[in-house]
Design a protein around this motif. Structure first.
Motif, PDB file in Angstrom:
ATOM      1  N   UNK A 152      39.284  33.494  48.922  1.00  0.00           N
ATOM      2  CA  UNK A 152      38.086  33.702  48.282  1.00  0.00           C
ATOM      3  C   UNK A 152      37.544  35.015  47.953  1.00  0.00           C
ATOM      4  N   UNK A 153      37.701  35.797  49.024  1.00  0.00           N
ATOM      5  CA  UNK A 153      37.288  37.275  48.790  1.00  0.00           C
ATOM      6  C   UNK A 153      38.059  38.189  47.865  1.00  0.00           C
ATOM      7  N   UNK A 154      39.395  37.814  47.786  1.00  0.00           N
ATOM      8  CA  UNK A 154      40.122  38.311  46.586  1.00  0.00           C
ATOM      9  C   UNK A 154      39.744  37.752  45.168  1.00  0.00           C
ATOM     10  N   UNK A 155      39.333  36.526  45.184  1.00  0.00           N
ATOM     11  CA  UNK A 155      39.004  35.999  43.824  1.00  0.00           C
ATOM     12  C   UNK A 155      37.659  36.333  43.441  1.00  0.00           C
ATOM     13  N   UNK A 156      36.692  36.705  44.475  1.00  0.00           N
ATOM     14  CA  UNK A 156      35.540  37.266  44.064  1.00  0.00           C
ATOM     15  C   UNK A 156      35.599  38.606  43.690  1.00  0.00           C
ATOM     16  N   UNK A 157      36.548  39.489  44.196  1.00  0.00           N
ATOM     17  CA  UNK A 157      36.594  41.080  43.707  1.00  0.00           C
ATOM     18  C   UNK A 157      37.262  40.963  42.331  1.00  0.00           C
ATOM     19  N   UNK A 158      38.073  39.839  42.151  1.00  0.00           N
ATOM     20  CA  UNK A 158      38.749  39.602  40.753  1.00  0.00           C
ATOM     21  C   UNK A 158      37.785  39.530  39.624  1.00  0.00           C
ATOM     22  N   UNK A 159      36.800  38.669  40.055  1.00  0.00           N
ATOM     23  CA  UNK A 159      35.765  38.361  38.913  1.00  0.00           C
ATOM     24  C   UNK A 159      34.683  39.549  38.746  1.00  0.00           C
ATOM     25  N   UNK A 160      34.438  40.236  39.810  1.00  0.00           N
ATOM     26  CA  UNK A 160      33.715  41.432  39.938  1.00  0.00           C
ATOM     27  C   UNK A 160      34.347  42.423  39.018  1.00  0.00           C
ATOM     28  N   UNK A 161      35.658  42.649  39.189  1.00  0.00           N
ATOM     29  CA  UNK A 161      36.325  43.725  38.328  1.00  0.00           C
ATOM     30  C   UNK A 161      36.380  43.375  37.116  1.00  0.00           C
ATOM     31  N   UNK A 162      36.322  41.945  36.606  1.00  0.00           N
ATOM     32  CA  UNK A 162      36.663  41.512  35.099  1.00  0.00           C
ATOM     33  C   UNK A 162      35.073  41.867  34.694  1.00  0.00           C
ATOM     34  N   UNK A 163      34.061  41.660  35.537  1.00  0.00           N
ATOM     35  CA  UNK A 163      32.559  41.781  35.056  1.00  0.00           C
ATOM     36  C   UNK A 163      32.606  43.194  34.623  1.00  0.00           C
ATOM     37  N   UNK A 164      33.061  44.116  35.499  1.00  0.00           N
ATOM     38  CA  UNK A 164      32.757  45.582  34.946  1.00  0.00           C
ATOM     39  C   UNK A 164      33.562  45.873  33.916  1.00  0.00           C
ATOM     40  N   UNK A 165      34.674  45.288  33.685  1.00  0.00           N
ATOM     41  CA  UNK A 165      35.293  45.699  32.388  1.00  0.00           C
ATOM     42  C   UNK A 165      34.762  44.742  31.116  1.00  0.00           C
ATOM     43  N   UNK A 166      34.039  43.982  31.418  1.00  0.00           N
ATOM     44  CA  UNK A 166      33.594  43.007  30.303  1.00  0.00           C
ATOM     45  C   UNK A 166      33.606  41.714  30.372  1.00  0.00           C
TER      46      UNK A 166
END
Length: 171
Positions: A152-166
């Motif tokens: 779950x933490x990895x998935x959240x980090x991926x979502x946050x990374x996507x958010x930062x990139x748009x």
């Protein structure tokens, strides 16, 4: 003693043999109400039915689900899932979530991912000439709660990374 019409006896016999109510009505010319009246035993005389009641069958209503209905339902579910994902992305963009809210969003995303996987598999199953699906492997199921938390933490980090990139969602 009550006179029992021949049509009523025939209706009871057909009912016992498994004929549909529609068939019984067509052959005996009784109404649907009359068929069930005689199946229940007919008129009462001094509180006793003229005939023993027959066991009632369970009603089966069959409705053919059209391919268009299924496709429309799958499309609506896909759109609903997309809206959920966008809502979660918007909340994550605010970065003012508490731990409980993040965990709830992570669980929601996991359920949405599983739902999308099931919908896609169902859609593929109904395609003409599609091969039968193989049994899913349980490799993606976490073996422990710690493994689930890491996932779950990895998935959240991926979502946050996507958010930062748009984001693909519109505000």
């Amino acid at each position: 003693m009550t006179d029992i019409p021949e049509a009523a006896l025939r209706a009871r016999q057909m009912y016992e043999e498994g004929a549909t109510t529609r068939e019984i009505v067509a052959q005996t010319k009784l109404s649907t109400w009359a068929v069930y009246y005689w199946v229940a035993g007919g008129p009462k005389t001094m509180g006793v039915r003229a005939l023993p009641a027959l066991p009632k069958r369970r009603m089966v209503i069959r409705r053919k689900i059209l391919k268009e209905d299924r496709v429309a339902l799958v499309n609506r579910m896909m759109k609903a899932a997309e809206r959920q994902v966008c809502d979660i992305e918007m909340r994550l963009a605010g970065m003012q979530q508490e731990a409980g809210d993040r965990e709830r969003d992570a669980r929601t995303l996991a359920v949405l991912a599983k739902t999308m996987q099931s919908l896609t598999a169902l859609d593929a199953l109904h395609e003409k000439g599609a091969p039968k699906p193989k049994a899913p492997k349980n490799e993606s199921i976490p073996r422990s709660i710690d493994e689930l938390r890491r996932s779950v933490a990895q998935k959240l980090e991926a979502i946050i990374a996507r958010r930062d990139s748009g984001s693909d969602c519109q505000s």
